[in-house]
Design a protein around this motif. Structure first.
Motif, short mmCIF file in Angstrom:
data_model
loop_
_atom_site.label_atom_id
_atom_site.label_comp_id
_atom_site.label_asym_id
_atom_site.label_seq_id
_atom_site.Cartn_x
_atom_site.Cartn_y
_atom_site.Cartn_z
N ALA A 1 0.63 -1.69 -0.15
CA ALA A 1 -0.04 -0.17 0.31
C ALA A 1 0.89 1.41 -0.16
O ALA A 1 0.33 2.54 -0.04
N THR A 2 2.66 1.06 0.13
CA THR A 2 2.86 2.23 -0.38
C THR A 2 2.95 3.19 -1.43
O THR A 2 2.91 2.56 -2.41
N VAL A 3 3.27 4.55 -1.19
CA VAL A 3 2.01 5.02 -2.19
C VAL A 3 3.56 5.30 -2.99
O VAL A 3 4.89 5.92 -2.71
N CYS A 4 3.72 5.50 -3.94
CA CYS A 4 5.02 6.33 -5.03
C CYS A 4 4.85 7.05 -5.35
O CYS A 4 4.01 8.32 -5.93
N GLN A 5 6.02 7.88 -4.82
CA GLN A 5 5.41 9.77 -5.37
C GLN A 5 7.45 9.91 -5.62
O GLN A 5 8.63 10.00 -5.17
N PRO A 6 7.96 9.09 -7.20
CA PRO A 6 9.28 9.27 -7.39
C PRO A 6 10.04 10.29 -7.01
O PRO A 6 9.27 11.36 -7.41
N GLU A 7 11.54 10.49 -7.46
CA GLU A 7 11.68 12.05 -6.84
C GLU A 7 12.59 11.91 -8.22
O GLU A 7 13.20 13.53 -7.94
N LEU A 8 13.22 11.44 -8.63
CA LEU A 8 14.09 11.24 -10.14
C LEU A 8 13.34 10.45 -10.69
O LEU A 8 12.23 10.16 -11.25
N THR A 9 13.58 11.45 -12.60
CA THR A 9 13.39 11.41 -13.75
C THR A 9 13.35 9.50 -13.85
O THR A 9 12.49 8.85 -14.43
N TYR A 10 14.46 8.95 -13.37
CA TYR A 10 14.61 7.87 -13.51
C TYR A 10 13.57 6.73 -13.38
O TYR A 10 12.75 6.36 -13.76
N GLY A 11 13.53 6.86 -11.39
CA GLY A 11 12.10 6.24 -10.76
C GLY A 11 10.49 6.78 -11.43
O GLY A 11 10.01 6.12 -11.68
N ALA A 12 10.67 7.82 -11.75
CA ALA A 12 9.02 8.49 -12.67
C ALA A 12 9.01 7.88 -13.98
O ALA A 12 8.01 6.98 -14.12
N HIS A 13 10.00 7.41 -13.99
CA HIS A 13 10.26 6.46 -15.89
C HIS A 13 9.50 5.01 -15.75
O HIS A 13 9.11 4.74 -16.26
N LYS A 14 10.49 5.24 -14.18
CA LYS A 14 10.31 3.41 -14.15
C LYS A 14 8.89 2.91 -13.50
O LYS A 14 8.37 2.12 -14.50
N ARG A 15 7.98 4.16 -12.82
CA ARG A 15 6.72 3.74 -12.60
C ARG A 15 6.22 3.83 -13.63
O ARG A 15 4.85 3.25 -13.46
N MET A 16 5.61 4.96 -14.36
CA MET A 16 5.21 5.19 -15.79
C MET A 16 4.94 3.44 -16.44
O MET A 16 4.47 3.43 -17.22
N THR A 17 6.40 3.16 -16.62
CA THR A 17 5.92 1.98 -17.18
C THR A 17 5.77 0.56 -16.03
O THR A 17 5.05 -0.10 -17.37
N GLU A 18 5.58 0.80 -15.35
CA GLU A 18 4.95 -0.56 -14.45
C GLU A 18 2.88 -0.07 -14.72
O GLU A 18 2.97 -1.62 -15.34
N ILE A 19 3.11 0.92 -15.06
CA ILE A 19 1.65 1.24 -14.96
C ILE A 19 0.68 0.65 -16.22
O ILE A 19 0.23 0.47 -16.73
N LEU A 20 1.95 0.85 -17.25
CA LEU A 20 1.39 1.01 -18.59
C LEU A 20 1.35 -0.66 -18.79
O LEU A 20 0.67 -1.48 -19.25
N LEU A 21 2.55 -1.40 -18.25
CA LEU A 21 2.76 -2.51 -18.47
C LEU A 21 0.87 -3.48 -17.65
O LEU A 21 1.03 -4.93 -17.54
N SER A 22 1.26 -2.87 -16.36
CA SER A 22 -0.11 -3.59 -15.61
C SER A 22 -1.67 -3.36 -16.68
O SER A 22 -1.87 -4.22 -16.62
N ASP A 23 -1.79 -2.51 -17.08
CA ASP A 23 -2.84 -2.46 -18.12
C ASP A 23 -2.65 -3.08 -18.96
O ASP A 23 -3.91 -3.31 -19.43
N MET A 24 -1.67 -3.58 -19.44
CA MET A 24 -1.52 -4.24 -20.93
C MET A 24 -1.85 -5.64 -20.13
O MET A 24 -2.16 -6.59 -21.50
N THR A 25 -1.26 -5.88 -19.26
CA THR A 25 -1.80 -7.56 -18.27
C THR A 25 -3.17 -7.63 -18.38
O THR A 25 -3.60 -8.64 -18.83
N ARG A 26 -4.07 -6.39 -17.47
CA ARG A 26 -5.10 -6.52 -17.22
C ARG A 26 -5.93 -6.86 -18.57
O ARG A 26 -6.81 -7.34 -18.72
#
Lengths: 305, 305
Positions: B131-156
């Motif tokens: 349940a930990t909220v993601c609040q990336p503080e670096l562009t690297y982490g922001a892009h990784k989080r965006m990719t996770e969301i994309l992949l989870s949605d494609m899997t759904r």
């Protein structure tokens, strides 16, 4: 100040542009863009028709840069779910390209992004707060959430000054507009106001988040002028009311009978009709405002503004 | 089964490819790709050198499709922060394009994505959970989080079967590799093992999340074979230990003295050295495993595997 509105021909875009000239009299240039722009132009505004997902069109559009961009263009959730390639292009790749190009032309430009409560996914029953986890359940919401993250990161880096606003389904959209799962939330206004019978797909007790277009436009304009202290993602305040209460308010305000038959569409009810309460204290503390009460919501929703 | 490894020349990629032939003897085809592939080829594997952010290269690479893709290619956080255009291309636009194309060629393909704990941002002191909220503080982490969301949605949607794995900084990277803010977590292994003095930039009490490359490879391979019941985003278990304890373990296992001077780099300490505890029960329940203990971590980290 140079101002750009994308999706200017959409429901929210038309409401915004009707207010822009009065609200931003100091604007040197106001450009409205959409695929079709006929009938959009307000006094002293320019229009540019084109496909925002085409990089060449974006280059022409963005030259020589804007200080304030309202990015409202998107395709609705139902359509994005059916047309995956279109959804990817319009709702994800276009905002990414646009944000990069706006920042390249005018570093630090204010970008106001129309995000959506679809970023949350299934909310359960707990009050929604700043700590609520986003688990989008539709591609539309996934793309909106990805764009929020991108814009927040670009704002952290100082290349943009973005504010993403999580809008609920706005009321009352024209009866002719489709593609929105939340269409019933608008149709109930038109039907009752016209004295028509209406078969509502969800139960009277269904709790929804309500916002009129004039309230949404106020929120967009407030974000446009907000200081950089405002968080990069804002959940604006909404009215949290049952469909039945809203139906009664529409009848009361319009002097009509509410001839509504309520249904039990489980999918719509789960997505739009089971909304928990909202703690919008962050947005409130920065001056964002919901419709004042149910009567104000009904009047604003039916005003045509 | 056809298998693709992107970023095969990277630290994690080399560890994975050394194990692939043994682990997937039934694979009909194993393709390794990176910008440079000299020296990468294992028995029965093919290599293809190129720029994964070039759509034409991706088209050639992905023809006629893969059943299993390990997407490990990315540029590290420090470099992505300095080179924003490169970061956007490699860490966001490339995964988006790759995921769409892998799905188009082979609907439902398993895509194992090397995400990062950089998705969390500042974690505070509370135990990290699902349940930990993601609040990336670096562009690297922001892009990784965006990719996770994309992949989870494609899997759904069923077009992919993706699992994103949030890796911490892996140890022990070669001393020559740079661009990683967490480099000190690897250098301390090499220095103590060599009997050298080492000036560690953070305090001995700094609590980090530790994982050896062999443990990370096990996690990748476990994800490759996991059922569709596994969540689309997995925080693998890690060892939660202070830098001082790890330094002592390295000395003990290698029979050396720990000649370490500890520092107080506030930035590194905040990002890598103030990690709260981790509740990895979800990952554990699906069979993902951390290094067994500190001694196992040290041996695995220094094994060269």
């Amino acid at each position: 100040m140079r101002v750009l509105v994308t999706g200017a021909g959409g429901f929210l875009g038309r409401g915004l542009t009707a207010r822009l000239a009065d609200t931003l009299p100091q604007a040197k240039r106001i450009v409205l863009t959409d695929r079709v722009v006929e009938g959009l132009c307000g006094a002293g505004m320019e229009t540019m028709a084109g496909d925002l997902s085409d990089p060449a069109f974006r280059r022409a559009l963005l030259d020589p840069g804007f200080d304030l961009v309202f990015h409202l263009a998107s395709i609705p959730g139902g359509l994005a779910e059916r047309e995956q390639g279109l959804g990817l292009n319009v709702n994800l790749l276009t905002p990414i390209g646009l944000a990069e190009e706006v920042a390249a032309q005018r570093p630090g430009a204010r970008l106001v992004f129309a995000s959506s409560i679809a970023v949350y996914g299934d909310l359960g029953q707990d009050r929604v707060t700043d700590a609520t986890v986003c688990q989008p359940e539709l591609t539309y919401g996934a793309h909106k959430r990805m764009t929020e993250i991108l814009l927040s990161d670009m704002t952290r880096r100082g290349v943009l000054s973005a504010i993403s606003l999580r809008f609920p389904g706005l009321v009352a959209r024209p009866a002719t507009e489709s593609g929105h799962g939340s269409a019933f939330m608008s149709q109930i206004f038109h039907s009752i106001a016209a004295g028509d019978a209406y078969t509502c797909p969800v139960a009277a007790e269904s709790a929804c988040w309500w916002m009129s277009r004039p309230a949404a436009v106020n929120i967009l304009l407030h974000a446009a002028g907000a200081s950089n202290a405002v968080p990069t993602v804002i959940q604006p305040p909404v009215l949290h009311e049952s469909v039945g209460n809203v139906a009664n308010a529409i009848a009361r305000v319009t002097g009509q009978m509410a001839k509504v038959q309520f249904g039990d569409d489980a999918t719509l009810q789960r997505i739009f009709g089971a909304m928990p309460k909202l703690d919008a204290s962050t947005a409130n503390s920065f001056g964002f405002q919901a419709d004042l009460d149910l009567d104000a919501l009904v009047k604003a929703a039916l005003s045509g503004d």
